[in-house]
Design a protein around this motif. Structure first.
Motif, mmCIF file in Angstrom:
data_model
loop_
_atom_site.group_PDB
_atom_site.id
_atom_site.type_symbol
_atom_site.label_atom_id
_atom_site.label_comp_id
_atom_site.label_asym_id
_atom_site.label_seq_id
_atom_site.Cartn_x
_atom_site.Cartn_y
_atom_site.Cartn_z
ATOM 1 N N GLY A 1 -13.902 3.943 -4.042
ATOM 2 C CA GLY A 1 -13.554 5.177 -4.559
ATOM 3 C C GLY A 1 -12.899 6.090 -3.514
ATOM 4 O O GLY A 1 -12.779 7.316 -3.736
ATOM 5 N N ALA A 2 -12.320 5.553 -2.536
ATOM 6 C CA ALA A 2 -11.436 6.145 -1.741
ATOM 7 C C ALA A 2 -10.779 5.204 -0.783
ATOM 8 O O ALA A 2 -11.191 4.051 -0.620
ATOM 9 C CB ALA A 2 -11.990 7.252 -0.661
ATOM 10 N N GLY A 3 -9.725 5.462 0.034
ATOM 11 C CA GLY A 3 -8.982 4.692 0.953
ATOM 12 C C GLY A 3 -9.744 4.470 2.052
ATOM 13 O O GLY A 3 -10.744 5.148 2.252
ATOM 14 N N PRO A 4 -9.314 3.643 3.215
ATOM 15 C CA PRO A 4 -9.975 3.654 4.515
ATOM 16 C C PRO A 4 -10.194 4.686 5.236
ATOM 17 O O PRO A 4 -11.052 4.754 6.041
ATOM 18 C CB PRO A 4 -9.213 2.416 5.073
ATOM 19 C CG PRO A 4 -7.938 2.409 4.374
ATOM 20 C CD PRO A 4 -8.222 2.831 3.142
ATOM 21 N N ASN A 5 -9.347 5.538 5.113
ATOM 22 C CA ASN A 5 -9.455 6.897 5.816
ATOM 23 C C ASN A 5 -9.657 8.038 4.989
ATOM 24 O O ASN A 5 -9.363 9.304 5.374
ATOM 25 C CB ASN A 5 -7.936 7.098 6.751
ATOM 26 C CG ASN A 5 -7.922 5.937 7.510
ATOM 27 O OD1 ASN A 5 -8.681 5.730 8.441
ATOM 28 N ND2 ASN A 5 -6.832 5.485 7.574
ATOM 29 N N GLY A 6 -10.327 7.829 3.842
ATOM 30 C CA GLY A 6 -10.807 8.862 2.927
ATOM 31 C C GLY A 6 -9.779 9.156 2.101
ATOM 32 O O GLY A 6 -9.793 10.349 1.254
ATOM 33 N N GLU A 7 -8.417 8.466 1.946
ATOM 34 C CA GLU A 7 -7.518 8.854 1.145
ATOM 35 C C GLU A 7 -7.882 8.843 -0.332
ATOM 36 O O GLU A 7 -8.735 8.066 -0.855
ATOM 37 C CB GLU A 7 -6.416 7.884 1.000
ATOM 38 C CG GLU A 7 -5.676 7.768 2.608
ATOM 39 C CD GLU A 7 -6.323 6.748 3.460
ATOM 40 O OE1 GLU A 7 -5.603 6.399 4.336
ATOM 41 O OE2 GLU A 7 -7.478 6.433 3.183
#
Length: 171
Positions: A132-138
């Motif tokens: 639901g998001a990239g590894p850094n919250g992207e």
């Protein structure tokens, strides 16, 4: 009396069938459970028995295989929507061949990423989509996958991560 080749082959086949039946009926017994976790899965850490490479890669995860993922994720879940020529955004998960075509394939939603980047989970958009998001919250484009279904279990996503980190073996 000399036997015909057909009779000899028949007798040989009967002998092999009898031997196979005997071996199958003998069974393996219950076993001690040594080398298995509480769920009956192979241990892969130190002292777990075996080489620790059950998945074929560095992770040692026995479920980090293309076959496991195709049965339990790509073919079992993703291909409910992502199948055939009309698969959303051309991402087809309906067979191992189609799933492997997504390795190195540029993402249509986020062209700076690939669907599966062998050896790089952080750069694999399929991981972003199931988390639901990239590894850094992207931010991802669209919704978390699988769409309109519960998210995948953490252990299932870990199997995907390990398979990708291990080099997407089998593709």
């Amino acid at each position: 009396m000399k036997q015909s080749p057909k009779t000899s082959h028949t007798l040989f086949a009967l002998l092999l069938a009898s031997l196979a039946a005997f071996l199958l009926s003998a069974g393996c017994g219950e076993g001690s459970g040594q080398g298995l976790d509480a769920d009956g899965n192979l241990l892969t850490g130190p002292g777990g028995g075996g080489s620790g490479g059950g998945g074929g890669g560095a992770s040692g995860n026995p479920d980090a295989t293309l076959a496991w993922l195709q049965t339990n994720v790509f073919g079992g879940v993703c291909s409910q929507c992502h199948t055939g020529a009309g698969a959303p955004l051309g991402v087809n998960w309906s067979s191992e061949t189609n799933s492997c075509a997504n390795v190195g394939r540029i993402s249509v939603e986020l062209p700076g990423l690939v669907e599966i980047e062998s050896g790089n989970t952080a750069g694999s958009y399929v991981i972003w989509k199931v988390e639901g998001a990239g590894p850094n919250g992207e931010t991802i484009v669209g919704e978390q996958m699988p769409a309109q279904n519960p998210p995948l279990a953490a252990a299932t996503i870990q199997n995907m991560r390990d398979w990708i980190a291990d080099g997407a073996l089998g593709c």
